[in-house]
Design an enzyme around this catalytic site. Structure first.
Site, PDB file in Angstrom:
ATOM      1  N   LYS A 143       4.525   0.920   9.137  1.00  0.00           N
ATOM      2  CA  LYS A 143       4.593   2.185   8.406  1.00  0.00           C
ATOM      3  C   LYS A 143       3.926   3.321   9.169  1.00  0.00           C
ATOM      4  O   LYS A 143       4.408   4.442   9.170  1.00  0.00           O
ATOM      5  CB  LYS A 143       3.908   2.027   7.041  1.00  0.00           C
ATOM      6  CG  LYS A 143       4.812   1.441   5.989  1.00  0.00           C
ATOM      7  CD  LYS A 143       4.083   1.337   4.673  1.00  0.00           C
ATOM      8  CE  LYS A 143       3.013   0.286   4.756  1.00  0.00           C
ATOM      9  NZ  LYS A 143       2.339   0.014   3.493  1.00  0.00           N
TER      10      LYS A 143
ATOM     11  N   ARG B 149       4.745 -12.461  10.135  1.00  0.00           N
ATOM     12  CA  ARG B 149       5.390 -11.154   9.948  1.00  0.00           C
ATOM     13  C   ARG B 149       6.780 -11.191  10.543  1.00  0.00           C
ATOM     14  O   ARG B 149       7.021 -11.893  11.521  1.00  0.00           O
ATOM     15  CB  ARG B 149       4.644 -10.073  10.741  1.00  0.00           C
ATOM     16  CG  ARG B 149       3.359  -9.632  10.214  1.00  0.00           C
ATOM     17  CD  ARG B 149       2.784  -8.550  11.134  1.00  0.00           C
ATOM     18  NE  ARG B 149       3.187  -7.232  10.674  1.00  0.00           N
ATOM     19  CZ  ARG B 149       2.570  -6.602   9.685  1.00  0.00           C
ATOM     20  NH1 ARG B 149       1.546  -7.153   9.079  1.00  0.00           N
ATOM     21  NH2 ARG B 149       2.981  -5.413   9.297  1.00  0.00           N
TER      22      ARG B 149
ATOM     23  N   GLU C 269       0.872  -1.170   0.000  1.00  0.00           N
ATOM     24  CA  GLU C 269       0.000   0.000   0.000  1.00  0.00           C
ATOM     25  C   GLU C 269       0.915   1.228   0.000  1.00  0.00           C
ATOM     26  O   GLU C 269       1.794   1.334   0.850  1.00  0.00           O
ATOM     27  CB  GLU C 269      -0.858  -0.023   1.268  1.00  0.00           C
ATOM     28  CG  GLU C 269      -1.877   1.073   1.283  1.00  0.00           C
ATOM     29  CD  GLU C 269      -2.709   1.083   2.562  1.00  0.00           C
ATOM     30  OE1 GLU C 269      -3.404   2.081   2.775  1.00  0.00           O
ATOM     31  OE2 GLU C 269      -2.655   0.099   3.327  1.00  0.00           O
TER      32      GLU C 269
END
Ligand code: ATP
Ligand code: MG
Length: 560
Positions: free
Chosen positions: A272, A262, A37
């Site tokens: 982020k 992750r 994204e």
């Protein structure tokens, strides 16, 4: 290193792919995608996903797409789109001509939504966001069906069309899939597919005022690209039934989703959203601040793409979350630079040494090995003169027995030079700081032609005062003092910032730094690995310390 054992074994994703190939699924085709994204810069966690997606494609002669998951018009920016591409290329991966944007599919995805409405599988809901979230129930209690759930197909089609045409206010309506308000999986309780947002999008401008949710856009984008293996992180495991429901109801290409853990690293944050705060609140100098776990930060710090790829290989791919030690990342860069980095002398905290028996108009250019790990790297010459700098902490006025460096009446070898003995030293009467050492050298002890038979235990780095260059040297420490700064409920992660994470020193380096370019890396002998910062100028060099020579993480207690 235990993690290395994994290198030769298949990870669970590779096992799935090999099984699929045996069964001739998708005609043996492997097609993955990396779907960032564009709402921030890539971080080391993304590197894991990039190495996995592109690595799998390479290994099985498949393809990997780069797809920007740009469904949220508010947080996305062209700056991020560009930095993401730069970082993936830098890591060494290539999407060739397969650069896609979820926003390219907005029309197709909308048509698919219309189809679901036509089949009675989606409806327009007029409830407010609060009502919807309340009506969703809890994991232990079923949800409540919306009063708008049984609208006619015709009415739904009209309303959806009006939503798209901009006839409704934000928040007044959503499109929801009609699945099961009592499903034990909350994600199947009539999930939202479209929200109204009167916001310009960085690619589609004002063309759209309804935007698809992640769940609605992601799987359909995978299917449109005929992705065979859609790899994502574990938090999406609970979304998988919905991913499959859409694909099944719409009879799309059967992309399959698989989840892996992750990457988390101790003493840092990998998110982020939180990294953006560090940038916005000027805690760091930018996304590429060398203390940041972003790829641009690591690059500026001196990490090489090879070291990051090796790190990702070493940590492997598993289905269980864990925390990786920063020491493993540092091990990977040391291992790479040890083989490749030219050696130089660099002094972080210079202490002047006068060689009293060396003529002050004399200079000798002594050969120094550029890289003992690489015979091809050859030698360079370094000038020996009667005034030198050594590292301040290589001298102690009252050294303990085990200190093999310099002290009063002690001898050391200056690497590639002579053995010197400290006869005297001066101190600043006010501060008590030692300012100059007075030493004598032994002409018989020249490196390479030493006829003295002397043995000394210590060898020091040094530079000639006359020939050395000034250098700004930036030393970094961990950015956070807590192992899990983001994991304390009620305490903001910024509370755990290390106030000493950046220390700038004015050092001296040897003269052999002509024509250096930003990102060139070196080992300063006995000090660590350093690189040239983009701020560096030919007449005022700026270095970053990438990593010390030895692992400090195990030994050092975090400063409180
Ligand atoms: P963040 O929370 O940092 O914003 P994200 O998952 O929202 O991360 P995306 O841009 O959506 O970021 O991620 C692109 C891809 O990278 C996704 O497939 C995601 O699962 C993967 N990814 C993100 N963070 C990690 C991580 N820490 N470890 C492994 N993969 C990750
Ligand atoms: Mg995301």
């Amino acid at each position: 290193m235990a993690a290395e054992i994994q290198k030769d074994r298949l990870n669970f994703i590779e096992e799935i792919i090999e099984r699929d190939q045996e069964l001739h699924r998708n005609n043996g085709r492997v097609h993955t995608r990396f779907p960032p994204e564009p709402n921030g810069y890539l971080h080391i966690g993304h590197a894991k996903s990039i190495c996995l997606n592109f690595g799998i494609a390479d290994k099985y002669q498949g393809l990997c797409n780069l797809r920007f998951d740009d469904t949220n018009p508010e947080k996305e920016d062209i700056e991020y789109v560009e930095s993401i591409q730069e970082d993936i290329r830098w890591l060494g991966f290539d999407w060739q001509d397969r650069l896609y944007y979820a926003s390219d599919y907005f029309s197709e995805i909308y048509e698919l939504a219309v189809r679901l409405v036509q089949e009675g599988l989606a409806y327009v809901d007029d409830q407010s966001a609060e009502e919807i979230s309340e009506g969703r129930g809890t994991p232990t209690q079923p949800g409540k069906e919306s009063a708008y759930r049984d609208r006619s197909i015709k009415e739904n089609l009209t309303l959806l069309n009006k939503m798209k045409a901009g006839q409704f206010q934000e928040g007044s309506k959503v499109l929801r899939a009609k699945i099961d308000m009592a499903s034990p999986n909350m994600h199947l309780r009539d999930p939202i597919m479209y929200r109204i947002r009167h916001t310009s999008h960085h690619r589609t401008g004002d063309q759209w005022c309804i935007y698809p949710t992640y769940d609605w856009a992601h799987g359909q984008s995978d299917a449109l690209e005929e992705i065979t293996h859609s790899l994502c992180t574990l938090e999406f495991e609970v979304h998988r039934p919905l991913y499959e429901w859409f694909i099944e109801k719409l009879e799309l290409f059967p992309s399959k989703q698989y989840e892996f853990a992750r990457l988390n690293i101790g003493y840092t944050i990998i998110s982020k959203r939180k990294l953006l705060r560090l940038v916005q609140e000027s805690v760091v100098a930018g996304w590429d601040d060398p203390r940041m776990p972003t790829l641009s930060g690591l690059r500026r710090r001196g990490y090489t793409p090879e070291s990051i790829r090796n790190f990702c290989e070493r940590i492997g791919v598993a289905r269980r979350d864990g925390v990786i030690d920063m020491a493993l990342l540092e091990f990977s860069i040391r291992e790479d630079l040890n083989v490749r980095a030219p050696r130089r002398f660099g002094i972080l905290e210079p202490l002047k040494v006068v060689i009293t028996n060396y003529p002050d108009d004399k200079e000798e250019w002594l050969p120094a090995i550029n890289n003992p790990e690489d015979p091809q790297a050859g030698t360079r010459e370094i000038p020996f003169t009667n005034e030198l700098y050594i590292e301040r902490n290589d001298f102690m006025e009252d050294p303990p027995g085990k200190f093999f460096r310099l002290g009063p009446d002690r001898e050391v070898r200056l690497k590639y030079g002579y053995i010197i003995k400290c006869d005297d030293y001066h101190k600043d009467p006010e501060t008590g700081e030692v300012t100059t050492l007075f030493c004598t050298y032994d002409p018989q002890t020249k490196s390479g032609s030493d006829t003295s038979g002397k043995k000394v235990k210590g060898t020091l780095g040094w530079v000639s005062t006359k020939h050395s260059l000034d250098a700004e040297i930036r030393l970094y420490d961990r950015l956070f003092l807590d192992e899990d700064p983001g994991g304390h409920e009620g305490t903001d992660f910024t509370e755990f910032l290390n106030p000493h994470s950046l220390q700038i020193v004015k050092g001296k380096v040897e003269c052999n730094f002509e024509d250096v370019q930003p990102f060139d890396f070196f080992q300063f002998e006995r000090q660590g690995y350093f690189n040239i910062d983009p701020d560096s100028q030919p007449e005022s060099l700026v270095f970053n310390r990438t990593v010390t020579l030895r692992d400090n993480w195990g030994k050092l207690q975090p400063k409180k």
